[in-house]
Design a protein around this motif. Structure first.
Motif, PDB file in Angstrom:
ATOM      1  N   LEU A 162       0.850  -1.187   0.000  1.00 15.84           N
ATOM      2  CA  LEU A 162       0.000   0.000   0.000  1.00 15.84           C
ATOM      3  C   LEU A 162       0.886   1.238   0.000  1.00 15.84           C
ATOM      4  N   PHE A 163       0.796   2.025  -1.054  1.00 14.40           N
ATOM      5  CA  PHE A 163       1.454   3.324  -1.099  1.00 14.40           C
ATOM      6  C   PHE A 163       0.433   4.346  -0.617  1.00 14.40           C
ATOM      7  N   MET A 164       0.708   4.957   0.530  1.00 14.30           N
ATOM      8  CA  MET A 164      -0.286   5.774   1.199  1.00 14.30           C
ATOM      9  C   MET A 164       0.319   7.079   1.699  1.00 14.30           C
ATOM     10  N   LYS A 165      -0.529   7.941   2.215  1.00 15.50           N
ATOM     11  CA  LYS A 165      -0.089   9.178   2.860  1.00 15.50           C
ATOM     12  C   LYS A 165      -0.085   8.948   4.363  1.00 15.50           C
ATOM     13  N   GLY A 166       1.100   8.988   4.959  1.00 14.33           N
ATOM     14  CA  GLY A 166       1.234   8.689   6.367  1.00 14.33           C
ATOM     15  C   GLY A 166       1.550   7.217   6.566  1.00 14.33           C
ATOM     16  N   ASN A 167       1.195   6.675   7.728  1.00 14.38           N
ATOM     17  CA  ASN A 167       1.409   5.258   7.994  1.00 14.38           C
ATOM     18  C   ASN A 167       0.130   4.660   8.555  1.00 14.38           C
ATOM     19  N   PRO A 168       0.027   3.333   8.624  1.00 11.46           N
ATOM     20  CA  PRO A 168      -1.227   2.708   9.056  1.00 11.46           C
ATOM     21  C   PRO A 168      -1.714   3.155  10.428  1.00 11.46           C
ATOM     22  N   SER A 169      -0.790   3.522  11.320  1.00  9.80           N
ATOM     23  CA  SER A 169      -1.182   3.982  12.650  1.00  9.80           C
ATOM     24  C   SER A 169      -1.630   5.434  12.658  1.00  9.80           C
ATOM     25  N   ALA A 170      -1.139   6.203  11.694  1.00 16.34           N
ATOM     26  CA  ALA A 170      -1.480   7.629  11.627  1.00 16.34           C
ATOM     27  C   ALA A 170      -1.582   8.072  10.172  1.00 16.34           C
ATOM     28  N   PRO A 171      -2.651   7.657   9.476  1.00 10.70           N
ATOM     29  CA  PRO A 171      -2.834   8.085   8.081  1.00 10.70           C
ATOM     30  C   PRO A 171      -2.976   9.608   7.997  1.00 10.70           C
ATOM     31  N   LYS A 172      -2.509  10.179   6.884  1.00 12.28           N
ATOM     32  CA  LYS A 172      -2.587  11.623   6.713  1.00 12.28           C
ATOM     33  C   LYS A 172      -3.605  12.039   5.662  1.00 12.28           C
ATOM     34  N   CYS A 173      -4.464  11.115   5.279  1.00  9.76           N
ATOM     35  CA  CYS A 173      -5.627  11.486   4.465  1.00  9.76           C
ATOM     36  C   CYS A 173      -6.699  10.436   4.701  1.00  9.76           C
ATOM     37  N   GLY A 174      -7.928  10.831   4.513  1.00  9.48           N
ATOM     38  CA  GLY A 174      -9.038   9.928   4.783  1.00  9.48           C
ATOM     39  C   GLY A 174      -9.066   8.725   3.866  1.00  9.48           C
ATOM     40  N   PHE A 175      -8.614   8.898   2.609  1.00  8.41           N
ATOM     41  CA  PHE A 175      -8.622   7.783   1.669  1.00  8.41           C
ATOM     42  C   PHE A 175      -7.635   6.704   2.110  1.00  8.41           C
ATOM     43  N   SER A 176      -6.473   7.145   2.591  1.00  9.70           N
ATOM     44  CA  SER A 176      -5.490   6.183   3.100  1.00  9.70           C
ATOM     45  C   SER A 176      -6.036   5.473   4.332  1.00  9.70           C
ATOM     46  N   ARG A 177      -6.677   6.234   5.209  1.00 14.67           N
ATOM     47  CA  ARG A 177      -7.245   5.644   6.427  1.00 14.67           C
ATOM     48  C   ARG A 177      -8.291   4.581   6.082  1.00 14.67           C
ATOM     49  N   GLN A 178      -9.161   4.889   5.122  1.00 11.29           N
ATOM     50  CA  GLN A 178     -10.203   3.930   4.750  1.00 11.29           C
ATOM     51  C   GLN A 178      -9.607   2.677   4.114  1.00 11.29           C
ATOM     52  N   THR A 179      -8.564   2.852   3.317  1.00 12.55           N
ATOM     53  CA  THR A 179      -7.921   1.705   2.668  1.00 12.55           C
ATOM     54  C   THR A 179      -7.288   0.786   3.699  1.00 12.55           C
ATOM     55  N   VAL A 180      -6.583   1.367   4.670  1.00 10.54           N
ATOM     56  CA  VAL A 180      -5.996   0.569   5.750  1.00 10.54           C
ATOM     57  C   VAL A 180      -7.097  -0.193   6.479  1.00 10.54           C
ATOM     58  N   GLY A 181      -8.222   0.478   6.731  1.00  8.94           N
ATOM     59  CA  GLY A 181      -9.335  -0.160   7.419  1.00  8.94           C
ATOM     60  C   GLY A 181      -9.879  -1.359   6.653  1.00  8.94           C
ATOM     61  N   LEU A 182      -9.987  -1.224   5.339  1.00 14.20           N
ATOM     62  CA  LEU A 182     -10.490  -2.335   4.522  1.00 14.20           C
ATOM     63  C   LEU A 182      -9.518  -3.512   4.534  1.00 14.20           C
ATOM     64  N   LEU A 183      -8.221  -3.205   4.417  1.00 11.31           N
ATOM     65  CA  LEU A 183      -7.216  -4.273   4.438  1.00 11.31           C
ATOM     66  C   LEU A 183      -7.243  -5.024   5.765  1.00 11.31           C
ATOM     67  N   ARG A 184      -7.335  -4.284   6.847  1.00 12.26           N
ATOM     68  CA  ARG A 184      -7.348  -4.914   8.176  1.00 12.26           C
ATOM     69  C   ARG A 184      -8.646  -5.679   8.404  1.00 12.26           C
ATOM     70  N   GLU A 185      -9.740  -5.123   7.913  1.00 12.23           N
ATOM     71  CA  GLU A 185     -11.037  -5.796   8.074  1.00 12.23           C
ATOM     72  C   GLU A 185     -11.046  -7.144   7.375  1.00 12.23           C
ATOM     73  N   LYS A 186     -10.358  -7.212   6.228  1.00 13.04           N
ATOM     74  CA  LYS A 186     -10.288  -8.465   5.465  1.00 13.04           C
ATOM     75  C   LYS A 186      -9.162  -9.380   5.948  1.00 13.04           C
ATOM     76  N   GLY A 187      -8.348  -8.888   6.901  1.00 14.89           N
ATOM     77  CA  GLY A 187      -7.250  -9.696   7.414  1.00 14.89           C
ATOM     78  C   GLY A 187      -6.122  -9.870   6.415  1.00 14.89           C
ATOM     79  N   ILE A 188      -5.944  -8.903   5.524  1.00 11.39           N
ATOM     80  CA  ILE A 188      -4.911  -8.985   4.482  1.00 11.39           C
ATOM     81  C   ILE A 188      -3.608  -8.393   5.013  1.00 11.39           C
TER      82      ILE A 188
END
Length: 254
Positions: A162-188
């Protein structure tokens, strides 16, 4: 709510409000409900609006008004832009309310500094984010060819990257935050890279993948897409099929 404090509801609303007085100084406050520093800075901005009655304060929820946020290249929240009409005077990202006051004093007719804001509105600076998924320091005198090779190596660092803004613990945009959430929700399991830490990687990935925005989700070295395409592929089962077909990952998750 003070008359000079306006919640922006759409891109057209923003253009209308901003164009009503092209000689007026405006403060654009880009915020998000998920970012804790924004809570205190929003309170600080409300207090400022009563102290700077000649200034127009526009409250813009970055995730909701993403068209406006993209047009100003907003990469983190809270972020503030000071304009006169459509002319950019100053830009500040972070939660330092006193610095924002200093910038306002520079661009308004305030002869003396405004009284300090109440202690409750002094938000601490947001912690810096350093990626742990991959090295972000570019080699000295890196050529474009070497940069492209480095980007290819990053995309193949893990089965899912995942190329994102910020890191999974502290995303720096809402789109990155939502993507991390989906990945974690699916256990990926996934590796990640903070594109704000390396301008070369950021710009090169846009060209290599022919994709102008972030986040970017990579599966086995190939671009899946951004948040919307990733979410759709999860909903219709396409990602699960591609993930299974991609085989076992070759490197451990970071």
């Amino acid at each position: 709510m003070p008359s000079n404090l306006v919640d922006i509801t759409s891109a057209d609303h923003f253009k209308q409000v901003l164009s009503e007085d092209l000689n007026r100084v405006s403060v654009l406050n880009f915020w998000a409900s998920w970012a804790k520093p924004c809570e205190k800075m929003n309170e600080a901005v409300k207090e400022m609006s009563s102290q700077y009655q000649e200034v127009l304060f526009l409250m813009i929820e970055a995730d909701v008004q993403d068209e406006i946020a993209e047009s100003f290249d907003i990469e983190e929240v809270p972020s503030f832009l000071i304009l006169r009409g459509h002319t950019l005077l100053a830009r500040h990202a972070g939660s330092n309310a006193q610095l924002l006051i200093t910038l306002l004093n520079q661009h308004t007719n305030k002869a003396q500094p405004v009284q300090p804001l109440s202690a409750t509105s002094q938000a601490p600076a947001a912690p810096s984010n350093n990626t742990a998924a991959a090295a972000t320091t570019a080699p000295a005198n890196e050529t474009q060819e070497q940069l492209e090779e480095r980007c290819q190596q990053l995309m193949n660092k893990h089965k899912v990257v995942l190329f994102m803004k910020g890191n999974p613990s502290a995303p720096k945009c809402g789109f990155s935050r939502q993507t991390v959430g989906l990945l974690r929700e699916k256990g990926i399991e996934f590796a990640w890279f903070d594109i704000l830490s390396d301008q070369g990687v950021r710009e090169t990935l846009k060209k290599l993948n022919d994709w102008p925005t972030f986040p970017q989700i990579i599966l086995n070295g190939e671009l899946i897409g951004g948040l919307d395409i990733f979410r759709e592929s999860l909903e219709n089962g396409e990602f699960d099929e591609m993930y299974a077909a991609a085989g076992e990952e070759t490197e451990p998750s970071t």
